[in-house]
Design a protein around this motif. Structure first.
Motif, mmCIF file in Angstrom:
data_model
loop_
_atom_site.group_PDB
_atom_site.id
_atom_site.type_symbol
_atom_site.label_atom_id
_atom_site.label_comp_id
_atom_site.label_asym_id
_atom_site.label_seq_id
_atom_site.Cartn_x
_atom_site.Cartn_y
_atom_site.Cartn_z
ATOM 1 N N LYS A 1 0.644 -1.155 -0.304
ATOM 2 C CA LYS A 1 0.129 0.323 0.355
ATOM 3 C C LYS A 1 0.669 1.211 0.225
ATOM 4 O O LYS A 1 2.020 1.298 0.881
ATOM 5 C CB LYS A 1 -0.696 -0.286 1.128
ATOM 6 N N VAL B 1 4.181 0.502 3.175
ATOM 7 C CA VAL B 1 3.533 -0.503 4.009
ATOM 8 C C VAL B 1 3.324 -1.742 3.281
ATOM 9 O O VAL B 1 2.474 -1.911 2.346
ATOM 10 C CB VAL B 1 2.212 -0.162 4.775
ATOM 11 N N ASP C 1 2.875 -5.394 3.745
ATOM 12 C CA ASP C 1 1.977 -6.831 3.847
ATOM 13 C C ASP C 1 3.525 -7.505 3.707
ATOM 14 O O ASP C 1 4.024 -7.566 3.292
ATOM 15 C CB ASP C 1 1.002 -7.041 4.075
#
Length: 156
Positions: free
Chosen positions: A55, A65, A67
């Protein structure tokens, strides 16, 4: 991770080329899903194609970001345990107030030492390919922010 860098971002980068040729670390590895993602840059705006686990945020500043960045959850738990056993020193000035460890370059615990090696080899190479910048030095430490602690925006 703080780095001195040169050059600007590339217009398009595919990470799979880097991942196939990189394996300098036995404990920490980047999640292989990242290999099938592509970052496309248009000025200072980036788009991610191929995986929704990355993201890109623009507020309150630009940041990516990712994950499940590390592939092995058990090794990550061991790393967190070692971080929690480290000594943190209070750091205070006008830009920040928080607790911080010494530079991870000095780490002697096995997971911390391996993680620092991972940052200075695999991650450094990946970041250079993704951004098109040349990183001359990598410095890393662990920081802990308690209620009332802060880090103001700055350009280094």
């Amino acid at each position: 991770m703080v780095s001195n860098c040169k050059e600007g971002p590339s217009t398009k980068m595919r990470k799979s080329q880097w991942l196939e040729s990189s394996s300098s670390n036995d404990i920490f590895k980047m999640n292989s899903k990242i290999a099938n993602s592509t970052l496309e840059f248009a000025g200072n705006i980036a788009k991610v194609k191929g995986w929704n686990g990355i993201k890109l945020l623009n507020e309150p500043f630009q940041v990516a970001v990712i994950d499940d960045f590390l592939s092995d959850k058990e090794q990550t738990k061991s790393l967190v345990n070692e971080i929690q056993s480290m000594e943190f020193t209070r750091k205070q000035m006008d830009l920040y107030e928080f607790y911080q460890t010494t530079d991870l370059a000095n780490a002697t615990m096995p997971h911390l030492a391996s993680f620092f090696n991972f940052l200075t080899t695999d991650i450094r190479n990946w970041m250079q390919q993704v951004t098109g910048m040349k990183f001359q030095k990598v410095s890393a430490s662990c920081s802990m922010y308690n209620s009332g602690d802060f880090l103001l925006s700055h350009d280094d």
